[in-house]
Design a protein around this motif. Structure first.
Motif, PDB file in Angstrom:
ATOM      1  N   ASP A   1       8.199  -5.820  31.580  1.00 38.18           N
ATOM      2  CA  ASP A   1       8.911  -7.053  31.209  1.00 38.18           C
ATOM      3  C   ASP A   1       7.946  -8.224  31.059  1.00 38.18           C
ATOM      4  OD1 ASP A   1      11.239  -5.618  31.280  1.00 38.18           O
ATOM      5  OD2 ASP A   1      11.752  -6.198  33.346  1.00 38.18           O
ATOM      6  N   LEU A   2       7.086  -8.402  32.049  1.00 38.49           N
ATOM      7  CA  LEU A   2       6.121  -9.496  31.978  1.00 38.49           C
ATOM      8  C   LEU A   2       5.119  -9.272  30.852  1.00 38.49           C
ATOM      9  CD1 LEU A   2       5.055 -12.127  33.142  1.00 38.49           C
ATOM     10  CD2 LEU A   2       3.717 -10.797  34.801  1.00 38.49           C
ATOM     11  N   LEU A   3       4.786  -8.010  30.605  1.00 41.58           N
ATOM     12  CA  LEU A   3       3.859  -7.699  29.516  1.00 41.58           C
ATOM     13  C   LEU A   3       4.437  -8.117  28.173  1.00 41.58           C
ATOM     14  CD1 LEU A   3       1.327  -6.354  28.355  1.00 41.58           C
ATOM     15  CD2 LEU A   3       2.522  -4.163  28.471  1.00 41.58           C
ATOM     16  N   SER A   4       5.720  -7.846  27.975  1.00 46.76           N
ATOM     17  CA  SER A   4       6.360  -8.222  26.713  1.00 46.76           C
ATOM     18  C   SER A   4       6.371  -9.734  26.540  1.00 46.76           C
ATOM     19  CB  SER A   4       7.780  -7.671  26.676  1.00 46.76           C
ATOM     20  OG  SER A   4       8.437  -8.080  25.489  1.00 46.76           O
ATOM     21  N   LEU A   5       6.708 -10.455  27.608  1.00 43.60           N
ATOM     22  CA  LEU A   5       6.737 -11.915  27.538  1.00 43.60           C
ATOM     23  C   LEU A   5       5.338 -12.489  27.314  1.00 43.60           C
ATOM     24  CD1 LEU A   5       8.339 -14.552  27.815  1.00 43.60           C
ATOM     25  CD2 LEU A   5       7.969 -14.416  30.298  1.00 43.60           C
ATOM     26  N   THR A   6       4.367 -11.930  28.025  1.00 42.79           N
ATOM     27  CA  THR A   6       2.991 -12.413  27.877  1.00 42.79           C
ATOM     28  C   THR A   6       2.453 -12.131  26.481  1.00 42.79           C
ATOM     29  OG1 THR A   6       2.616 -11.996  30.234  1.00 42.79           O
ATOM     30  CG2 THR A   6       0.672 -12.296  28.856  1.00 42.79           C
ATOM     31  N   SER A   7       2.786 -10.973  25.914  1.00 46.01           N
ATOM     32  CA  SER A   7       2.345 -10.651  24.548  1.00 46.01           C
ATOM     33  C   SER A   7       2.894 -11.656  23.547  1.00 46.01           C
ATOM     34  CB  SER A   7       2.784  -9.234  24.180  1.00 46.01           C
ATOM     35  OG  SER A   7       2.204  -8.277  25.040  1.00 46.01           O
ATOM     36  N   ASP A   8       4.154 -12.062  23.741  1.00 48.52           N
ATOM     37  CA  ASP A   8       4.728 -13.076  22.856  1.00 48.52           C
ATOM     38  C   ASP A   8       3.978 -14.402  22.981  1.00 48.52           C
ATOM     39  OD1 ASP A   8       6.573 -11.220  22.047  1.00 48.52           O
ATOM     40  OD2 ASP A   8       8.140 -11.902  23.440  1.00 48.52           O
ATOM     41  N   HIS A   9       3.640 -14.763  24.213  1.00 52.68           N
ATOM     42  CA  HIS A   9       2.892 -15.999  24.421  1.00 52.68           C
ATOM     43  C   HIS A   9       1.504 -15.916  23.799  1.00 52.68           C
ATOM     44  CE1 HIS A   9       5.517 -17.103  28.174  1.00 52.68           C
ATOM     45  NE2 HIS A   9       6.142 -17.291  27.027  1.00 52.68           N
ATOM     46  N   LEU A  10       0.864 -14.776  23.950  1.00 56.43           N
ATOM     47  CA  LEU A  10      -0.467 -14.611  23.367  1.00 56.43           C
ATOM     48  C   LEU A  10      -0.422 -14.706  21.848  1.00 56.43           C
ATOM     49  CD1 LEU A  10      -1.899 -11.717  25.583  1.00 56.43           C
ATOM     50  CD2 LEU A  10      -2.653 -14.098  25.547  1.00 56.43           C
ATOM     51  N   SER A  11       0.592 -14.110  21.251  1.00 60.96           N
ATOM     52  CA  SER A  11       0.732 -14.202  19.798  1.00 60.96           C
ATOM     53  C   SER A  11       0.954 -15.648  19.366  1.00 60.96           C
ATOM     54  CB  SER A  11       1.895 -13.323  19.322  1.00 60.96           C
ATOM     55  OG  SER A  11       1.670 -11.964  19.650  1.00 60.96           O
TER      56      SER A  11
END
Length: 739
Positions: A123-133
């Motif tokens: 879950d945190l990985l998905s959110l962090t990936s969006d932030h990184l993008s």
């Protein structure tokens, strides 16, 4: 701030990691303020960000790291330092907190660190990936951070294996790398950071000018793909007006080859195959095939390829396809590439294309690329001096590259070409006179000149004028060279000195030698002096030919000189005056009385040069030699003027209308450099920190002025400079950190 005040453990762990996992050194200045000495500006930005949120890095020893957590000093025991390198693309520290817990803190490239996460982080990985993008889309440099709690027993076993690996003789690096991989797994993601690295002043204008000069610009960066594309648009390397931007993201060699094939089909048509093609750079980017068929690329295209795909594209069976597609694209952007891949791209162009490559970089990650290129340029700044020390030229800012290439580079090429053309011309004119004279002296090896004239011709009489032209000459002013980048193209096409220009110089020299010999020969064939005496002797003929030669080549270099300075006037006309002075001195009675065997032409110079007939012959010879050149250049200037001729004519008109424009004041400002964190960092700092060689032992504060001076001179900075060529103080105020 609310999460910090509420004591959110994850937020505290996040900031604690930023304060612990780094290679920053701290010291106090004379005012007692804490100052950070950083290897990478990104590290300085992150440590300072943690400091601003209350987690202050205070000091370190080889065994401990002391930080201040929300006003409370805390000392952590440093158990291991897993150093950064270009393959790992991350760094980690293992510390023991005062409660006895052992934790591993790691930060690095998101593409690498995400593979090491525990499955519970989805879950945190998905959110962090969006932030990184999102961050990458804004042109920010991103970094992922994570941690892991370690069992004391497991860590002791791992530490024992690490000690054995460090003492191993065979495969030491492989064993250490394997142990690093073993412990850096099942990490718990904490979040990500983003650092804004602003473009320097004048970057956009410089890239635009270089593009107008028909210089191909490729971007090789360690940033994420989104960040690299955003940078490309910010620099005007990529534009919305482009017909297409081809993005290569294949993970296997087959996928990469297929994507390259599709891109070529879109670019040149489905029936076109150019696996053995040859690219020729022109304004319209024409691609000529070995078979003789040609394809014209009329639009503007760009190629974007990431590091994983580039690794497969650089294989021997795919690299030519990559190069052929890249050469017909206006822009190439290689993102997430390692320093080795940067060098491999440069070597690929050098190997398969007849092109001159120039690499410019500012960090240690660019050293391989700079060394591989024909010309390497290093930018001195916050990334250190590694790039500068490995380069051919050093610049303070990227915008100075425009002046280096378009002004000094073009002038250097222009001067060298004129130097070579004149050098060949004057020596053919000088030497071939002997050849024509040989037909009349029975090929007896008799020289047409005095032996001292032969010795001094290239050393004294004609050396300084051509040297002045090669140093000071310029066809257009520096400002016009900057304003009109198209002036750079003749150098790329090798128009100012090639085989054709060489044979023109040879023909010009042959023509001049014929005039120099046969006009004096015909004039001296049957003539008497004003007093009725016969003057058609060998010595008078030699003096006349030598005088004509010096005057002709001096007038010729005066015609070739486009930019006159006091030095040019002194060298050209001074060389002529020097010739007559030496000639009269060597033909005098006094020198003959001292050296009768070495100076046999006694009295000849004074007698010959006193005859009006001799001066008329010299004048006729000079006019006949120079007049065709004057007529040809006049007609060419008015009928077929080059771009340089047109600008030079415009310059003369401007000088007549108003005085020269004053030079614009140049302002300086500090600015940051752009390079991905995972590759800007230099390997070896972990070992340096844990060894303690760069740290100063605690000692009482100095009391006297002499002690203070010695105390400051023995700062750890001096020792640290032995490991790296530059230590950057503080961090850039242009950087903004998003957490």
């Amino acid at each position: 701030m609310e999460s910090i005040e509420l004591g959110d453990p994850k937020v505290h762990e996040f900031l604690r990691l930023l304060a612990l996992c780094h290679t920053v050194m701290s010291e106090e200045d004379s005012a007692g303020q804490l100052v950070y000495q950083v290897q990478s500006p990104d590290e300085g930005a992150l440590v300072t960000a943690a400091r601003n949120f209350g987690f202050i890095f205070k000091s370190r020893t080889p065994e401990t790291i002391t930080i201040e957590e929300l006003g409370t000093p805390v000392t952590y025991q440093l158990l291991a330092f897993l150093d950064f390198n270009n393959i790992r693309k991350r760094m980690s520290v293992i510390v023991r907190n005062p409660e006895g817990q052992i934790k591993l803190y790691s930060k690095g490239a998101d593409t690498i660190l995400f593979e090491k996460l525990h499955p519970s982080n989805e879950d945190l990985l998905s959110l962090t990936s969006d932030h990184l993008s999102e961050f990458a889309g804004e042109g920010l440099r991103t970094l992922a951070i994570a941690y892991r709690e370690l069992d004391d027993k497991y860590f002791k076993m791992w530490q024992k294996m690490l000690e054995d690996a460090n003492s191993a003789i065979a495969e030491r690096d492989e064993r250490i790398s394997g142990l690093y991989e073993e412990i850096e797994r099942d990490l718990m993601l904490l979040g990500a950071t983003a650092v804004e690295d602003k473009l320097q002043e004048g970057v956009i204008e410089t890239i635009t000018s270089l593009s107008l000069a028909n210089i191909k610009i490729w971007i090789l960066t360690g940033d994420k793909q989104e960040t690299a594309i955003n940078i490309g648009y910010a620099c005007n390397v990529l534009t919305d007006a482009m017909d297409a931007v081809f993005v290569i993201t294949g993970n296997t060699a087959v996928e990469v080859r297929e994507e390259l094939r599709k891109a070529k089909e879109n670019l040149l048509g489905q029936n076109t195959s150019f696996s053995n093609g040859h690219a020729v750079y022109e304004n319209k980017q024409r691609l000529e095939l070995d078979s003789g068929a040609g394809e014209t690329v009329t639009g503007e295209y760009a190629l974007v390829i990431n590091g994983h795909s580039l690794a497969h594209a650089l294989e021997s069976d795919v690299e030519k396809d990559l190069l052929e597609l890249a050469c017909v694209c206006k822009t190439v952007v290689c993102c997430r590439v390692t320093p080795l891949q940067k060098a491999q791209v440069v070597e690929l162009v050098k190997k398969h294309r007849n092109a001159v490559t120039l690499a410019i970089g500012d960090g240690a990650n660019d050293v391989s690329m700079i060394k591989s290129a024909h010309i390497g340029i290093g930018i001195s700044g916050q990334e250190g001096l590694q790039a500068v020390l490995a380069s051919d030229y050093a610049l303070a800012q990227f915008r100075y590259l425009q002046r280096l290439l378009l002004v000094h580079g073009r002038w250097s090429y222009y001067r060298m070409c004129k130097f070579l053309c004149y050098f060949f011309y004057k020596n053919f004119a000088f030497t071939l006179v002997h050849f024509w004279f040989a037909f009349y002296c029975g090929f007896s090896a008799q020289t047409v000149y005095d032996q001292w004239f032969i010795t001094l011709f290239n050393i004294v009489y004609t050396s300084l004028p051509v040297l002045a032209m090669g140093v000071f000459d310029q066809d257009v002013s520096e400002q016009n060279s900057m304003d009109c980048p198209q002036l750079y193209e003749p150098g790329q096409l090798n128009l100012l000195f090639n085989k054709r220009r060489f044979f023109i110089c040879v023909a010009h020299g042959i023509y001049t030698s014929l005039i120099l010999f046969f006009i004096p020969y015909g004039a001296f064939y049957n003539v008497a002096a004003e007093d009725g005496q016969h003057i058609a002797d060998y010595q008078s003929f030699a003096v006349t030919v030598a005088t004509s030669l010096v005057i002709v080549v001096s007038v010729q270099i005066a015609l070739d000189t486009s930019y006159w300075t006091v030095v040019n006037h002194v060298f050209i006309w001074g060389s002529v005056a020097t010739y007559f002075s030496i000639l009269l001195a060597m033909h005098s009675d006094g020198v003959f009385g001292i050296f009768p065997r070495q100076f046999p032409f006694v009295g000849n110079a004074r007698r010959s040069l006193s005859q009006k007939f001799v001066w008329l012959v010299v004048l006729l010879t000079a006019v006949t030699s120079v007049m065709p050149v004057v007529v040809f250049r006049f007609l060419k200037m008015h009928l077929y003027p080059s771009l340089s001729d047109q600008i030079r004519r415009w310059q003369k008109a401007q000088r007549k209308e108003r005085p020269l424009r004053s030079r614009r004041p140049q302002t300086r400002r500090s600015s940051s450099r752009r390079s991905g964190y995972a590759f800007a960092h230099q390997e070896g700092y972990g070992e340096l920190i844990t060894s303690g060689k760069n740290m100063r032992a605690k000692s009482p504060a100095p009391t006297s002025g002499l002690e203070k001076m010695l105390y400051s001179n023995t700062s750890w900075i001096g020792n640290l400079c032995k490991k790296t060529t530059d230590v950057v103080s503080g961090f850039s105020h242009d950087k903004t950190v998003k957490l």
